[in-house]
Enzyme design. Sequence first.
Site, PDB file in Angstrom:
ATOM      1  N   SER A  84      41.748  23.743  46.814  1.00  0.00           N
ATOM      2  CA  SER A  84      40.477  24.334  46.385  1.00  0.00           C
ATOM      3  C   SER A  84      39.467  24.130  47.504  1.00  0.00           C
ATOM      4  CB  SER A  84      40.019  23.726  45.069  1.00  0.00           C
ATOM      5  OG  SER A  84      39.827  22.354  45.244  1.00  0.00           O
ATOM      6  N   LEU A  85      38.239  24.472  47.278  1.00  0.00           N
ATOM      7  CA  LEU A  85      37.253  24.462  48.365  1.00  0.00           C
ATOM      8  C   LEU A  85      36.091  23.536  48.056  1.00  0.00           C
ATOM      9  CD1 LEU A  85      37.076  28.307  48.978  1.00  0.00           C
ATOM     10  CD2 LEU A  85      37.963  26.622  50.587  1.00  0.00           C
ATOM     11  N   GLU A 115      34.360  35.243  54.552  1.00  0.00           N
ATOM     12  CA  GLU A 115      34.992  36.116  53.551  1.00  0.00           C
ATOM     13  C   GLU A 115      34.167  36.060  52.274  1.00  0.00           C
ATOM     14  OE1 GLU A 115      38.972  34.715  52.865  1.00  0.00           O
ATOM     15  OE2 GLU A 115      39.528  34.845  54.983  1.00  0.00           O
ATOM     16  N   LYS A 117      33.529  35.331  48.489  1.00  0.00           N
ATOM     17  CA  LYS A 117      34.216  34.483  47.515  1.00  0.00           C
ATOM     18  C   LYS A 117      34.270  35.257  46.205  1.00  0.00           C
ATOM     19  CE  LYS A 117      34.572  29.794  45.755  1.00  0.00           C
ATOM     20  NZ  LYS A 117      34.805  30.136  44.346  1.00  0.00           N
ATOM     21  N   ASP A 119      35.046  36.360  42.517  1.00  0.00           N
ATOM     22  CA  ASP A 119      35.031  35.582  41.288  1.00  0.00           C
ATOM     23  C   ASP A 119      36.136  36.079  40.368  1.00  0.00           C
ATOM     24  OD1 ASP A 119      34.179  33.574  39.764  1.00  0.00           O
ATOM     25  OD2 ASP A 119      32.328  34.535  39.078  1.00  0.00           O
ATOM     26  N   TYR A 224      42.752  41.184  46.105  1.00  0.00           N
ATOM     27  CA  TYR A 224      42.526  41.071  47.548  1.00  0.00           C
ATOM     28  C   TYR A 224      43.327  39.876  48.061  1.00  0.00           C
ATOM     29  CZ  TYR A 224      38.650  44.327  48.285  1.00  0.00           C
ATOM     30  OH  TYR A 224      37.877  45.446  48.435  1.00  0.00           O
ATOM     31  N   LYS A 315      27.972  28.677  48.137  1.00  0.00           N
ATOM     32  CA  LYS A 315      27.727  29.398  46.881  1.00  0.00           C
ATOM     33  C   LYS A 315      26.299  29.941  46.802  1.00  0.00           C
ATOM     34  CE  LYS A 315      29.845  28.015  43.264  1.00  0.00           C
ATOM     35  NZ  LYS A 315      30.758  28.583  42.256  1.00  0.00           N
ATOM     36  N   CYS A 409      -7.120  44.884  21.794  1.00  0.00           N
ATOM     37  CA  CYS A 409      -6.580  44.965  23.155  1.00  0.00           C
ATOM     38  C   CYS A 409      -7.150  43.831  24.015  1.00  0.00           C
ATOM     39  CB  CYS A 409      -6.946  46.312  23.764  1.00  0.00           C
ATOM     40  SG  CYS A 409      -6.562  46.428  25.518  1.00  0.00           S
ATOM     41  N   CYS A 412      -9.597  45.769  26.693  1.00  0.00           N
ATOM     42  CA  CYS A 412     -10.810  46.536  26.358  1.00  0.00           C
ATOM     43  C   CYS A 412     -11.324  46.255  24.954  1.00  0.00           C
ATOM     44  CB  CYS A 412     -10.543  48.028  26.511  1.00  0.00           C
ATOM     45  SG  CYS A 412      -9.483  48.689  25.213  1.00  0.00           S
ATOM     46  N   CYS A 427      -2.590  49.854  22.428  1.00  0.00           N
ATOM     47  CA  CYS A 427      -4.042  49.793  22.471  1.00  0.00           C
ATOM     48  C   CYS A 427      -4.547  51.187  22.142  1.00  0.00           C
ATOM     49  CB  CYS A 427      -4.492  49.380  23.876  1.00  0.00           C
ATOM     50  SG  CYS A 427      -6.165  49.905  24.287  1.00  0.00           S
ATOM     51  N   CYS A 433      -9.844  52.435  28.052  1.00  0.00           N
ATOM     52  CA  CYS A 433      -9.341  51.089  28.361  1.00  0.00           C
ATOM     53  C   CYS A 433      -9.058  51.016  29.854  1.00  0.00           C
ATOM     54  CB  CYS A 433      -8.067  50.807  27.574  1.00  0.00           C
ATOM     55  SG  CYS A 433      -7.236  49.285  28.083  1.00  0.00           S
TER      56      CYS A 433
HETATM   57  S1  IVH Z   1      40.730  30.245  50.170  1.00  0.00           S
HETATM   58  C1  IVH Z   1      41.882  26.332  51.195  1.00  0.00           C
HETATM   59  N1  IVH Z   1      39.375  32.475  50.137  1.00  0.00           N
HETATM   60  O1  IVH Z   1      37.988  30.054  45.421  1.00  0.00           O
HETATM   61  C2  IVH Z   1      41.719  27.677  50.799  1.00  0.00           C
HETATM   62  N2  IVH Z   1      39.531  31.222  48.129  1.00  0.00           N
HETATM   63  O2  IVH Z   1      37.852  26.848  45.246  1.00  0.00           O
HETATM   64  C3  IVH Z   1      41.661  27.886  49.341  1.00  0.00           C
HETATM   65  N3  IVH Z   1      38.393  32.248  46.208  1.00  0.00           N
HETATM   66  O3  IVH Z   1      40.839  28.981  43.741  1.00  0.00           O
HETATM   67  C4  IVH Z   1      41.290  29.211  48.887  1.00  0.00           C
HETATM   68  N4  IVH Z   1      37.694  34.033  47.275  1.00  0.00           N
HETATM   69  O4  IVH Z   1      40.142  31.384  43.445  1.00  0.00           O
HETATM   70  C5  IVH Z   1      39.797  31.411  49.431  1.00  0.00           C
HETATM   71  N5  IVH Z   1      38.215  34.497  50.233  1.00  0.00           N
HETATM   72  C6  IVH Z   1      38.652  33.438  49.535  1.00  0.00           C
HETATM   73  C7  IVH Z   1      38.358  33.283  48.164  1.00  0.00           C
HETATM   74  C8  IVH Z   1      38.817  32.146  47.493  1.00  0.00           C
HETATM   75  C9  IVH Z   1      37.732  33.403  46.107  1.00  0.00           C
HETATM   76  C10 IVH Z   1      38.582  31.282  45.113  1.00  0.00           C
HETATM   77  C11 IVH Z   1      40.004  30.981  44.773  1.00  0.00           C
HETATM   78  C12 IVH Z   1      40.177  29.484  44.857  1.00  0.00           C
HETATM   79  C13 IVH Z   1      38.748  29.016  44.872  1.00  0.00           C
HETATM   80  C14 IVH Z   1      38.636  27.821  45.793  1.00  0.00           C
END
Ligand code: IVH
Length: 687
Positions: A84-85, A115, A117, A119, A224, A315, A409, A412, A427, A433
């Site tokens: 995850s990030l 890139e 992100k 959702d 994507y 974010k 009003c 006025c 009014c 007015c």
């Molecule tokens: S890279 C180490 N690229 O973000 C790389 N993640 O918290 C891990 N996500 O679960 C993911 N757009 O669902 C990457 N362009 C993108 C993304 C992306 C959305 C989401 C993905 C992942 C979460 C990471």
Amino acid sequence: MKIPEAVRRRAEALRRQLDEHNYRYYVLDQPTVSDAEYDRLFDELQRLEQDHPDLVTPDSPTQRVGGAPRADFAPVRHGQPMLSLRKVTTEAELQDFDRRVRETLGVASVDYVGEPKLDGLAVSLTYEHGVLVRGATRGDGETGEDITANLRTIRRIPLRLRGEAPRSIEVRGEVYLPLAGFRRWVEEATQRGERAPVNPRNAAAGSLRQLDPAVTARRPLAFYAYGVGQHDGWERPARHMEVLDCLRHWGFPLSDLIERVRGPDGCQRYFEAMQARRAHLPFDIDGVVFKLDDLAGREELGAVSREPRWAVAYKFAAEEAQTVIEDIDFQVGRTGVLTPTARLRTVFVGGAHVSNATLHNLDEIARKDIRIGDWVVVRRAGDVIPEVKEVVLAKRSHHVRHAQVPQRCPVCDSPVVREPGDPVARCSGGLTCPAQLTRALQHFASRRALDIEGLGEKLLGQLIEQGLVRKSSDIYHLDVQRLAGLERMGEKSAQNLIDAIERSKETTLARFVYALGIPQVGETTAQALAAHFRTLDALIAAALADAPTADAQGLKDKERFPRLREVPDVGPEVARQISLWFAQDKHRALIDELRAAGVRWPQAQAPREGPLNGKTFVLTGTLPGMSRDEASALIEAQGGKVAGSVSKKTDYVVAGDAAGSKLAKAQALGVPVLDLDGLKALLKGGA
Ligand code: IVH
């Protein structure tokens, strides 16, 4: 039974062709065959496979939706963990991230790939010898769930890779629901009285967790790609940008918002650019991701507790926040309508400090049960006016009180009136007015009405206060001397304003009718009235002749306002407003004064003759490189008409980016949908 070689070859050729068309349609967005032609090829392949079941291969385009519903999803261990990030929300945190990267690598500056992100939901797709064999959710990062059958239904996910493929590879990316599909879903669910999804992300997640792939197949999911996991038999390039190129060549869709950027300044610029574009994108993004471009550097940096040190999610500021309503007061609009406005304890939301939010009207307050002193969720997305989304009932105290519609009003002091059943209070002061007068004159001078440059709210306020202007015709009796005496107004700007006022006298009938500010008569209706009656006198004559029908007893709907109702798009309520407005002596006197002051227009044109005669268009979404006004002008120049809403009578819907419910409605009604190129072709006289 042995399958004849010619049949085998034909099936293979059909699969290749269908794959190619699929790719052009779903990934490149540039189809080269009609739907009918595609269906013909598809049917032929399906027939061959029915006659010779041994021909069926798992990567055949006929096998996207197949297999029986399942009882559950089997666990799948990822070849390489799905990380995850780490998240940052400020520029300072982003700089910290970059500093650590530079210090660890011992370099002066670093290239990142920016890139969007998305959702949605992260998935991992495993291809063996170029064929999709498994698709899984992220799960806990080590082990996910096998949702292969559901992922196969997504047309933008290739069942087989193009070109030379590795022995095996995990492709990582995001499944998401485009906004148009989400809105259509909500609309249809609401109409059928079913529960609608709360946001595109939940909708996508729910769709992927369907046990029956046939259900997933009906959901307009998209995909994507953004990276790779474990691989075998593939020489990994040195940079992430090159990995993305490989993915593109294998036939995956990639966002065209991806860009290489340099250093934290480049990242910040990218972030701001995406934030500005966010509201216009056809899908939801909740921030941007920055990834180190150099893959060797990534190995050096490694990961801490499932979060790589070489990537970060930046974010966007939350679009919703909670705060308290300190008061509710009422603003007086052009037609006297009192619009309730919430005065909020200032809160930071959607990247700005917000202390006011519109409450729309009294019904809205009642429906949401909003009271003074309540904690509420305030929403602000992009440049949109902040609004109160809902009350946080759990936090309601005993001290909240209802908003009181004032008896008089606030500007006025005229009595406030509210007709039974009317959601708005007004009014009754009319143009006595100052608030109504200012708004009415602002409307009169606005760009799409008489277009008097420089005559804005502040200046009008002064002119009204000084008693120099009491109605629109007074504007034409101002002179440089009197204007130059006003606050912050020199001789030069006074002269400029007088010149602008002079220029505004030369106008069109449609603009003039719009400028009058007749309730319910917007620009489109004003244009329709001008085109139909051609002269103001003809319009007034029709309105006066229709006026006695307004409250006459015993008339059928069709017998009321017979002359005004001949105008396309003028319904009973609009006709009523028009006829009552012109029936007032003071309004006709005002028109005479404006004409006497020199306001004039040529006789309105009859509807243009052209190839689009009698065709009605509706525009929706943003057209790339063309404004709505330009598109309307082009359509009207060829005799076509542009309407505001889609109905069975609509001939074409022109849909740009981020088209919403109008597009959905067109599709539901079977109205042909054009993109910008389609519109251009039609204007050129093409099919
Ligand atoms: S890279 C180490 N690229 O973000 C790389 N993640 O918290 C891990 N996500 O679960 C993911 N757009 O669902 C990457 N362009 C993108 C993304 C992306 C959305 C989401 C993905 C992942 C979460 C990471």
